[in-house]
Design an enzyme around this catalytic site. Structure first.
Site, mmCIF file in Angstrom:
data_model
loop_
_atom_site.group_PDB
_atom_site.id
_atom_site.type_symbol
_atom_site.label_atom_id
_atom_site.label_comp_id
_atom_site.label_asym_id
_atom_site.label_seq_id
_atom_site.Cartn_x
_atom_site.Cartn_y
_atom_site.Cartn_z
ATOM 1 N N ARG A 74 -49.955 -75.246 -15.829
ATOM 2 C CA ARG A 74 -49.016 -76.056 -15.025
ATOM 3 C C ARG A 74 -47.600 -75.525 -15.114
ATOM 4 O O ARG A 74 -46.842 -75.583 -14.164
ATOM 5 C CB ARG A 74 -49.016 -77.511 -15.531
ATOM 6 C CG ARG A 74 -50.068 -78.394 -14.927
ATOM 7 C CD ARG A 74 -49.745 -79.872 -15.135
ATOM 8 N NE ARG A 74 -49.527 -80.283 -16.511
ATOM 9 C CZ ARG A 74 -50.490 -80.520 -17.404
ATOM 10 N NH1 ARG A 74 -51.754 -80.368 -17.059
ATOM 11 N NH2 ARG A 74 -50.202 -80.910 -18.620
ATOM 12 N N ASP B 217 -48.825 -83.386 -32.877
ATOM 13 C CA ASP B 217 -49.776 -83.469 -33.987
ATOM 14 C C ASP B 217 -50.295 -84.895 -34.109
ATOM 15 O O ASP B 217 -49.550 -85.839 -33.825
ATOM 16 C CB ASP B 217 -49.092 -83.056 -35.306
ATOM 17 C CG ASP B 217 -50.078 -82.428 -36.276
ATOM 18 O OD1 ASP B 217 -51.050 -83.109 -36.643
ATOM 19 O OD2 ASP B 217 -49.875 -81.264 -36.658
ATOM 20 N N TYR C 74 -66.460 -75.399 -36.888
ATOM 21 C CA TYR C 74 -65.176 -74.683 -36.793
ATOM 22 C C TYR C 74 -65.370 -73.328 -36.116
ATOM 23 O O TYR C 74 -64.694 -72.994 -35.146
ATOM 24 C CB TYR C 74 -64.607 -74.508 -38.195
ATOM 25 C CG TYR C 74 -63.234 -73.873 -38.242
ATOM 26 C CD1 TYR C 74 -62.130 -74.516 -37.677
ATOM 27 C CD2 TYR C 74 -63.034 -72.645 -38.882
ATOM 28 C CE1 TYR C 74 -60.865 -73.936 -37.744
ATOM 29 C CE2 TYR C 74 -61.774 -72.075 -38.955
ATOM 30 C CZ TYR C 74 -60.694 -72.718 -38.390
ATOM 31 O OH TYR C 74 -59.439 -72.153 -38.450
ATOM 32 N N LYS D 29 -64.000 -72.341 -32.358
ATOM 33 C CA LYS D 29 -63.005 -71.285 -32.150
ATOM 34 C C LYS D 29 -63.568 -70.181 -31.248
ATOM 35 O O LYS D 29 -62.837 -69.585 -30.457
ATOM 36 C CB LYS D 29 -62.559 -70.704 -33.495
ATOM 37 C CG LYS D 29 -61.692 -71.660 -34.324
ATOM 38 C CD LYS D 29 -60.309 -71.842 -33.732
ATOM 39 C CE LYS D 29 -59.396 -72.650 -34.655
ATOM 40 N NZ LYS D 29 -58.047 -72.850 -34.110
ATOM 41 N N LEU E 125 -52.376 -74.424 -32.152
ATOM 42 C CA LEU E 125 -52.805 -74.301 -33.550
ATOM 43 C C LEU E 125 -53.610 -75.510 -34.024
ATOM 44 O O LEU E 125 -54.158 -75.491 -35.126
ATOM 45 C CB LEU E 125 -51.568 -74.144 -34.467
ATOM 46 C CG LEU E 125 -50.986 -72.738 -34.652
ATOM 47 C CD1 LEU E 125 -50.427 -72.196 -33.352
ATOM 48 C CD2 LEU E 125 -49.890 -72.736 -35.714
ATOM 49 N N ASP F 298 -52.758 -86.780 -29.931
ATOM 50 C CA ASP F 298 -54.046 -86.139 -30.156
ATOM 51 C C ASP F 298 -54.310 -85.255 -28.937
ATOM 52 O O ASP F 298 -54.450 -85.766 -27.821
ATOM 53 C CB ASP F 298 -55.120 -87.229 -30.296
ATOM 54 C CG ASP F 298 -56.484 -86.643 -30.602
ATOM 55 O OD1 ASP F 298 -56.700 -85.436 -30.339
ATOM 56 O OD2 ASP F 298 -57.343 -87.394 -31.089
#
Ligand code: UDP
Length: 326
Positions: free
Chosen positions: A106, A31, A145, A149, A73, A56
């Site tokens: 990966r 986060d 947003y 998404k 998330l 980040d």
């Protein structure tokens, strides 16, 4: 199982990290705390299977352990947040999603994308099944947003088709519960804070717009069921009980026993007029449905907010973000 949770310090992320640790998983929590607080996960720091990293995810990242599931998330998720951070919202939905997908690729991990009911925009179909393609304004204030998404869903689906990545997409409808920020600008947290302060509840528009509110514990059960399944989705996760915003205001006032009055403000641009999930797919493919009523969920959430506001050390609870002063 080893899990990576991007946005693990956020409202849903912190609850998900907790649930995964509780069942025995090792959790890497990534986060940058741009819209969340380390306080959400401070109680997990001493857990031997918890690995918090300030990162980040718009920059590439890896973890030095096997990974079995990547739950992506990370994103500002409240309208005032993504209005304040438009470019960051687009970046985390696009570059951030690609970095998380590459990590999953990966490690041969399952990839769980936290998408949103916002992909349906202001829906012309009601209630919304997953087959509905949506009605989104591509240049409006919410588009950073919504379109990020939608792009994330397209990208994850392309990785599934072209790289055989094990992808699962969930579309999360309005969710509430403990650990929401009192000043995040969302309707449930705002009404509860206002009711507890005794200040007016701010209804935008005439309050006839609808939402369907899911308690966080139910939602997290849906997320873990999806992570454990091989289901590609998209799958709607939300509580199908629909309320007008005005009904919600009255329910909060009643549950909190608050003397606050109701005040009306202009409706934000492109605010969806109604929203309600069809959850047949979640019931049939995941055996999931919500069990906590809005009455019980609000009681629990109001109790948590009331307790937080009494804590002398809950500075992060009380702080009013500068952007709200403007
Ligand atoms: N809303 C409101 N008062 C507030 C905050 C929000 O009436 O103080 C309304 C908002 O306009 C929207 C609904 O409540 O119609 C849900 O808003 P929220 O930001 O929680 O979620 P979203 O719009 O993203 O579903």
């Amino acid at each position: 199982m080893h899990a990576v949770v991007t946005g693990g310090g956020g409202f849903l992320g912190a609850h998900l990290c907790e649930a995964l640790l509780r069942r025995g998983d090792t959790v890497w929590c990534l986060d940058n705390f741009s819209t969340s607080s380390p306080g959400n996960i401070a109680h997990l720091y001493s857990h031997p299977r918890f690995r918090p990293v300030r990162a980040d995810v718009t920059a590439p990242f890896d973890v030095p352990e096997p990974v079995h599931v990547v739950a992506h998330l990370a994103s500002p998720a409240s309208p005032p947040d993504y209005d304040r951070l438009p470019l960051q919202t687009l970046a985390v939905g696009s570059r951030g999603t690609e970095n998380a997908l590459r990590l999953a690729l990966r490690h041969g991990a399952r990839f769980l994308l936290a998408s949103t009911s916002e992909v349906y925009g202001d829906p012309a179909t009601h209630p919304q099944p997953e087959e509905y393609w949506g009605n989104v304004n591509p240049i409006g204030p919410r588009s950073v947003y919504d379109e990020a998404k939608r792009y994330a869903e397209a990208l994850a689906s392309a990785y599934r088709r072209s790289r055989a990545l094990n992808v699962g997409i969930v579309r999360i409808f309005n969710t509430y519960g403990p650990r929401m920020r009192p000043y995040d600008g969302r309707v449930v947290s705002t009404f509860i804070r206002q009711a507890l302060e005794g200040s007016p509840l701010t209804i935008y528009g005439d309050g006839s717009q609808t939402r369907s509110f899911c308690y966080v514990d139910d939602l997290i059960r849906g997320l873990t069921a999806m992570a454990d399944s091989g289901c590609a989705g998209p799958v709607n996760l939300g509580n199908p009980r629909e309320h007008t915003v005005r009904e919600l205001a009255e329910l909060v006032l009643e549950t909190a026993g608050s003397p606050s009055r109701i005040e009306y403000h202009p409706l934000p641009t492109d605010d969806p007029t109604h929203r309600q999930p069809v959850i047949t797919r979640a019931r049939e493919q995941l055996g999931w449905s919500p069990v906590i009523s809005i009455e019980e969920g609000l009681e629990r959430t109001i109790a948590w907010f009331a307790n937080q506001s009494r804590q002398p050390d809950s500075a992060s609870y009380r702080v009013r973000p500068a952007f709200l002063e403007a």
